[in-house]
Enzyme design. Sequence first.
Site, PDB file in Angstrom:
ATOM      1  N   GLN A   1       0.960  -1.044   0.110  1.00 35.07           N
ATOM      2  CA  GLN A   1       0.166  -0.070   0.201  1.00 35.07           C
ATOM      3  C   GLN A   1       0.861   1.344  -0.107  1.00 35.07           C
ATOM      4  O   GLN A   1       0.454   2.354  -0.276  1.00 35.07           O
ATOM      5  CB  GLN A   1      -1.016  -0.085   1.292  1.00 35.07           C
ATOM      6  CG  GLN A   1      -0.458   0.270   2.594  1.00 35.07           C
ATOM      7  CD  GLN A   1      -1.413  -0.058   3.627  1.00 35.07           C
ATOM      8  OE1 GLN A   1      -1.727  -1.478   3.816  1.00 35.07           O
ATOM      9  NE2 GLN A   1      -1.399   1.089   4.459  1.00 35.07           N
TER      10      GLN A   1
ATOM     11  N   CYS B   1      -5.376   0.421   3.404  1.00 33.69           N
ATOM     12  CA  CYS B   1      -5.276  -1.106   3.961  1.00 33.69           C
ATOM     13  C   CYS B   1      -6.873  -1.502   3.707  1.00 33.69           C
ATOM     14  O   CYS B   1      -7.116  -2.492   3.193  1.00 33.69           O
ATOM     15  CB  CYS B   1      -4.953  -1.239   5.467  1.00 33.69           C
ATOM     16  SG  CYS B   1      -6.040  -0.478   6.594  1.00 33.69           S
TER      17      CYS B   1
ATOM     18  N   HIS C   1      -6.370  -1.247  11.711  1.00 28.53           N
ATOM     19  CA  HIS C   1      -5.822  -1.851  10.533  1.00 28.53           C
ATOM     20  C   HIS C   1      -6.655  -2.821   9.767  1.00 28.53           C
ATOM     21  O   HIS C   1      -7.062  -3.964  10.639  1.00 28.53           O
ATOM     22  CB  HIS C   1      -4.326  -2.162  10.742  1.00 28.53           C
ATOM     23  CG  HIS C   1      -3.459  -2.724   9.524  1.00 28.53           C
ATOM     24  ND1 HIS C   1      -3.377  -1.887   8.513  1.00 28.53           N
ATOM     25  CD2 HIS C   1      -2.759  -3.932   9.267  1.00 28.53           C
ATOM     26  CE1 HIS C   1      -2.681  -2.418   7.453  1.00 28.53           C
ATOM     27  NE2 HIS C   1      -2.392  -3.596   8.076  1.00 28.53           N
TER      28      HIS C   1
END
Lengths: 229, 214
Positions: free
Chosen positions: B19, B25, B161
Amino acid sequence: APASPEFRAAGVVGWEPPTRELLGPARFALDAYNRGRAAGTRAVLGTVRGRVRRAGQGSLYSLEATLEELSCKDPMVCQLPVSKKTLLCSFEVLEELGKHMLLRQDCGPVDIKVTDVRNETFNSVLPLSSREPFPKEFSVKIASAFKNFVTTYNRTYESKEEAQWRLAVFTRNMVLAQKIQALDRGTAQYGVTKFSDLTEEEFRTIYLNPLLQEQSGKKMRLAKAVGDP
Amino acid sequence: APPEWDWRRKGAVTKVKNQGMCGSCWAFSVTGNVEGQWFLNRGTLLSLSEQELLDCDKVDKACMGGLPSSAYSAIKNLGGLETEDDYSYQGHMEACSFSAKKAKVYINDSVELSKNEQKLAAWVAVKGPISIAINAFGMQFYRHGIAHPLRPLCSPWFIDHAMLVVGYGNRSDIPFWAIKNSWGTDWGEEGYYYLHRGSGSCGVNVMASSAVVD
């Protein structure tokens, strides 16, 4: 996006004068820190460094600032000379349509004794909460590990000051990784990774996703468990 | 649930992506899930575009973060996802240039999955890789092995995340989830994170979801 060079560089003591752009949010954060404090006991802004990320009409500032405050809160009873207490603070300030919002504030004391710019061992650039410097053997090992890190991950720093600052961050991170290792109940190994020269703040700001905390997205229907008729 | 499962061995998982310096994410987690769903339902593994989501999903915030639930809606409303080759990753938001003609996959719906990890494992084994989100405590310094941080240090209330569960199993009697991350192959175990399974570690079970392809 990565910070532009003007926002990078500089260590704890070698920080460049803050750009005008950082001063607005830094002062806003300082005002928030001082809210509720009587005049004369308010902290003043020391050095500021930071980075900014922009999206749409908003800017997210991640700042690291030193604040100076008198260690004696009541000037009437203070013994002279009055010593100053230095705090190292991390702030996250969101600016949108000219308005600021403080998203995060994290302050801790800095041991000034170990932040002497003239001494170039990396103990010297560490803002430690502990008053004990690291043993020399540890410093040598860390310096070697940092050198390997720089080679492995092809890191380049724009100035000696930034390299020194990154070494300090790396050192703190290695201590942190050891603590995480000690507290892990699985078989995981923690240590040097490609993110080892980033502060926790930088890592969170650049790589993580704060929106997930809100969990206020579209409500989805619950899936049937497999095997359910 | 079978005692172990790994969708990587069955060809349902694309290579680990990166990323870059961008909080995207959520996009990687969702495209990974759709890649798996498309493979399982249509038999073809396609690497799909995260950039399309960064540029065209106006509910989420591109590199500033996003939610899988909104990303599924965006894919459905846009009319599908283009491939990585057609709409390649830039790591920052650009103008939306999605073309329905280039869309190679679509989804019909999305579902929230059980918080019970045994049921999640059963779902993974039957239905494919799933999007999850966790508290990323310690991941900055994770190198390998099965992570099992103390619960107070890795609270399920601080989810920050998103990743993709591609399988599960046991290593020396320690149950784990195999989780595909999007930080490149030079992080973790060739880009993968292994997390303790069965204890709600780091909130792995609180935001599990999947697209539905009919």
